[in-house]
Design a protein around this motif. Structure first.
Motif, PDB file in Angstrom:
ATOM      1  N   LEU A  99       0.841  -1.200   0.000  1.00 30.57           N
ATOM      2  CA  LEU A  99       0.000   0.000   0.000  1.00 30.57           C
ATOM      3  C   LEU A  99       0.878   1.252   0.000  1.00 30.57           C
ATOM      4  N   CYS A 115      -0.725  -5.348  -3.772  1.00 31.10           N
ATOM      5  CA  CYS A 115      -1.765  -5.205  -2.740  1.00 31.10           C
ATOM      6  C   CYS A 115      -2.859  -6.247  -2.908  1.00 31.10           C
ATOM      7  N   GLY A 166      -4.172   0.061   8.065  1.00 33.23           N
ATOM      8  CA  GLY A 166      -3.893   0.930   6.924  1.00 33.23           C
ATOM      9  C   GLY A 166      -3.888   2.394   7.324  1.00 33.23           C
ATOM     10  N   LEU A 214      -9.149   1.195  -0.171  1.00 30.62           N
ATOM     11  CA  LEU A 214      -7.840   0.774  -0.658  1.00 30.62           C
ATOM     12  C   LEU A 214      -7.597   1.285  -2.079  1.00 30.62           C
ATOM     13  N   LEU A 247      -4.737   3.834  -3.561  1.00 28.75           N
ATOM     14  CA  LEU A 247      -3.859   3.400  -4.647  1.00 28.75           C
ATOM     15  C   LEU A 247      -4.151   4.135  -5.947  1.00 28.75           C
TER      16      LEU A 247
END
Length: 328
Positions: A214, A222, A241, A317, A321
């Motif tokens: 990440l 990932c 995270g 996520l 990204l």
């Protein structure tokens, strides 16, 4: 037994201690091979499991005179499960050991504070053999050296992949190398494609592998880590995270002040734990890191309000990204 020049350096007992079962087994095999050069162990070798051995049997075996040989070997596994009476009896035995017997004690732990631990220590530093597992970052190099003993070589990428798929247990890694060696043809090094085809995943990816991917904004890595973490809780994943995003914010802030070297102290971590943080932080703008925290807050609220937890985590996520969701 009068010691000859060849075996004069042998001790009466050794303790192979540590959590690496392959190392312990290797120590036992090497010691036996060494003793077999001095005499026939066919009738002069006994092996015990400390947990199931009858009381007094181990010391009795140690005091047995060898048959048609000048030397005898006694191997005791799982010494951390010895009954106290047996441990104390072995400690007393080591005070006046049988000169024709070499005793090998094996186990994950042997406290130096116990009578047995003190008795082994009294034999000298060479009596205790460290069989601790290697650090994770040392495993690929170890795997490549283990492969040579199987008659093959591995590329660096293949070694890393094998550790990722099979885990950190060196016994398991060695078994997989044996399987690869049987299937491999030719003199070329085993590559990642071959490892992928021959080795099934038995090891879940570690949370820090996902966090590192990440931080590097490596979407492919990932999603691969996430697929290898079927039991991971989305709540735990987003919490970890968010923690990593905060660390990157700190790294970026300190870097801007010219104090990047103080990151480990500021985060109360060791230097090796944050060695890549400054490099990773530069992959994000300040606004992107702040937005990641805001979106994490919104994702947690959605999870607690009945939204699909995994879907909410995946949305967060992908936003960090800046990647598209993988096809299902």
């Amino acid at each position: 037994m009068a010691k000859t020049k060849q075996d004069a350096e042998l001790l009466s007992a050794y303790a192979a201690v540590g959590d690496d079962a392959l190392k312990r087994d290797t120590v036992a095999k090497r010691l036996r091979a060494r003793l077999e050069k001095l005499g026939d162990l066919s009738f002069n070798y006994e092996e015990f499991d400390a947990e199931t051995a009858e009381e007094g049997a181990i010391v009795g075996a140690c005091n047995t005179i060898p048959f048609a040989s000048p030397v005898r070997m006694v191997r005791v596994k799982q010494i951390d499960k010895l009954r106290k009476a047996d441990a104390d009896a072995l400690a007393a035995y080591l005070g006046a050991p049988c000169p024709s017997t070499v005793l090998l004690l094996e186990g994950e732990k042997l406290s130096k504070a116990t009578r047995l631990g003190k008795a082994v220590a009294a034999l000298g530093a060479a009596a205790t053999i460290d069989c601790s597992s290697p650090k994770r970052n040392e495993l690929p190099r170890l795997v490549r050296s283990m492969a040579v003993s199987q008659g093959i070589t591995l590329t660096e990428g293949a070694a890393r992949l094998l550790v990722e798929l099979a885990g950190e247990d060196t016994v398991r890694l060695n078994a997989e190398l044996e399987k690869i060696a049987l299937a491999h043809r030719g003199a070329d090094a085993v590559n990642e494609h071959e490892v992928s085809a021959l080795v099934s995943r038995t090891n879940e990816a570690k949370p820090w592998d996902l966090l590192d991917a990440l931080s590097a904004r490596n979407a492919k890595r990932c999603f691969a880590c996430l697929a290898a973490m079927p039991s991971a809780s989305p709540h735990a994943l987003i919490a970890s995270g968010t923690g990593r995003i905060r660390e990157l914010i700190a790294a970026k802030a300190l870097d801007a002040r010219g104090a990047g070297g103080q990151l480990a102290a500021a985060l109360k971590k060791r230097d090796w734990q944050v060695k890549n943080h400054r490099q990773w932080a530069r992959r994000f703008t300040d606004a992107e890191l702040r937005d990641a925290l805001v979106r994490a807050r919104d994702a947690e609220r959605a999870m607690k309000s009945g939204a699909d937890e995994r879907e909410a985590y995946l949305d967060w996520l992908c936003s960090v990204l800046q990647a598209e969701r993988p096809a299902r």
